[in-house]
Design an enzyme around this catalytic site. Structure first.
Site, PDB file in Angstrom:
ATOM      1  N   ILE A  18      -6.861  -2.787  11.684  1.00  0.00           N
ATOM      2  CA  ILE A  18      -6.190  -2.869  12.978  1.00  0.00           C
ATOM      3  C   ILE A  18      -5.892  -1.484  13.533  1.00  0.00           C
ATOM      4  O   ILE A  18      -6.064  -1.231  14.726  1.00  0.00           O
ATOM      5  CB  ILE A  18      -4.887  -3.683  12.852  1.00  0.00           C
ATOM      6  CG1 ILE A  18      -5.179  -5.086  12.330  1.00  0.00           C
ATOM      7  CG2 ILE A  18      -4.169  -3.763  14.193  1.00  0.00           C
ATOM      8  CD1 ILE A  18      -3.950  -5.855  11.902  1.00  0.00           C
ATOM      9  N   TYR A 167       5.709  -8.662  -0.397  1.00  0.00           N
ATOM     10  CA  TYR A 167       5.253  -8.261   0.934  1.00  0.00           C
ATOM     11  C   TYR A 167       6.188  -8.784   2.019  1.00  0.00           C
ATOM     12  O   TYR A 167       6.641  -8.028   2.883  1.00  0.00           O
ATOM     13  CB  TYR A 167       3.835  -8.779   1.154  1.00  0.00           C
ATOM     14  CG  TYR A 167       3.238  -8.465   2.497  1.00  0.00           C
ATOM     15  CD1 TYR A 167       2.917  -7.152   2.848  1.00  0.00           C
ATOM     16  CD2 TYR A 167       2.964  -9.481   3.417  1.00  0.00           C
ATOM     17  CE1 TYR A 167       2.349  -6.868   4.081  1.00  0.00           C
ATOM     18  CE2 TYR A 167       2.395  -9.203   4.648  1.00  0.00           C
ATOM     19  CZ  TYR A 167       2.089  -7.897   4.974  1.00  0.00           C
ATOM     20  OH  TYR A 167       1.525  -7.616   6.195  1.00  0.00           O
ATOM     21  N   LYS A 171       8.621  -6.593   4.512  1.00  0.00           N
ATOM     22  CA  LYS A 171       8.479  -6.662   5.968  1.00  0.00           C
ATOM     23  C   LYS A 171       9.768  -7.158   6.622  1.00  0.00           C
ATOM     24  O   LYS A 171      10.092  -6.772   7.747  1.00  0.00           O
ATOM     25  CB  LYS A 171       7.305  -7.563   6.344  1.00  0.00           C
ATOM     26  CG  LYS A 171       5.941  -6.951   6.058  1.00  0.00           C
ATOM     27  CD  LYS A 171       5.649  -5.725   6.930  1.00  0.00           C
ATOM     28  CE  LYS A 171       4.195  -5.293   6.819  1.00  0.00           C
ATOM     29  NZ  LYS A 171       3.863  -4.154   7.709  1.00  0.00           N
TER      30      LYS A 171
END
Length: 254
Positions: A18, A167, A171
């Site tokens: 990305i 994860y 986040k």
């Protein structure tokens, strides 16, 4: 056009995926200086980025080294940026991150939790602190943290996000830090968190397979990057402190 008249965009983690897609889109615009951080400038993916079609007038790419687990790289990168005569940043996208652990909540250990937290939460915080003086000199500056719906506490059950505790938890911490930046800097900067979609990268494809969506994630890298840039283009002061799904523009619960 002088550097002072250019739009300066900082994107962490442009070496692939990305981040590389976002960098290419901004580089296609006139009078845009794109600063991208990479871990290793010698990789084939970085070579591909540098070999992208010639940028339009006034636009260029500057690569700096930042390893997400380093406490000193962000400050050193800022010195390298200043050495190029760049004195401001208008848009900062904290994109660099990793999903090094896919161990479920019943088995995840301290090492996995700390590694994810360092890369996905502390790394962006150190980046913000280092870039702050340059952002303060930007024109209507914007900060975007690339997060994930897996980090939304409100979506843990609907998304079965507990399959990614290290994860998702990291986040979630990034989301808190982003909300803190949005609140503390609201007088002069627009700050958001964003979900780029479930993207056709290694981690994205793994999640798609895990939840029965097929071999590949539904969103291409190109479509995700375009969605992120479109979202950031449309940010206003009223956007500050929100968490968006970049793919459809809707708000995500924190």
């Amino acid at each position: 056009m002088a550097v002072t008249d250019s739009t300066v965009v900082f994107i962490s983690g442009v070496g692939k995926g990305i981040g590389a897609g976002i960098a290419k889109l901004y580089l296609s615009r006139p009078h845009h200086i794109v600063i991208g951080s990479v871990r290793d400038v010698s990789t084939p993916s970085v070579a591909e980025l540098k070999a992208s079609p010639t940028a339009p007038p006034g636009s260029k790419l500057l690569l700096v080294h930042i390893e997400s687990t380093s406490s000193t790289d962000p400050a050193a990168a800022v010195e390298a940026i200043r050495a190029q005569g760049i004195d401001h940043i208008d848009i900062a996208i904290a994109n660099a991150g990793a999903m090094p652990s896919t161990v479920p909540i019943e088995e995840v250990d301290t090492k996995d939790m700390l590694e994810n937290y360092h890369i996905n939460a502390i790394g962006p915080l150190l980046l913000f602190q280092a870039l702050l003086p340059l952002l303060k000199k930007g024109t209507e500056p914007k900060w975007a943290s690339v997060s994930t719906t897996a980090g939304s506490i409100g979506l843990v059950d609907p998304l079965a996000a507990w399959i990614l505790p290290a994860y998702g938890g990291a986040k979630a911490a990034l989301n808190w830090l982003t909300a803190g930046i949005a609140s503390s800097q609201k007088e002069w900067m627009t700050t958001i968190a964003l979900h780029p979609g479930l993207v056709q990268t290694g981690p994205g494809n793994w999640v798609a397979q895990k939840v029965g969506m097929g071999d590949k994630a539904p969103v291409t890298v190109g479509d995700s990057a375009a969605s992120v840039v479109k979202l950031i283009d449309g940010l206003t002061k009223e956007s500050n402190g929100k968490f968006y799904n970049a793919v459809d523009g809707t708000e995500v619960p924190w």
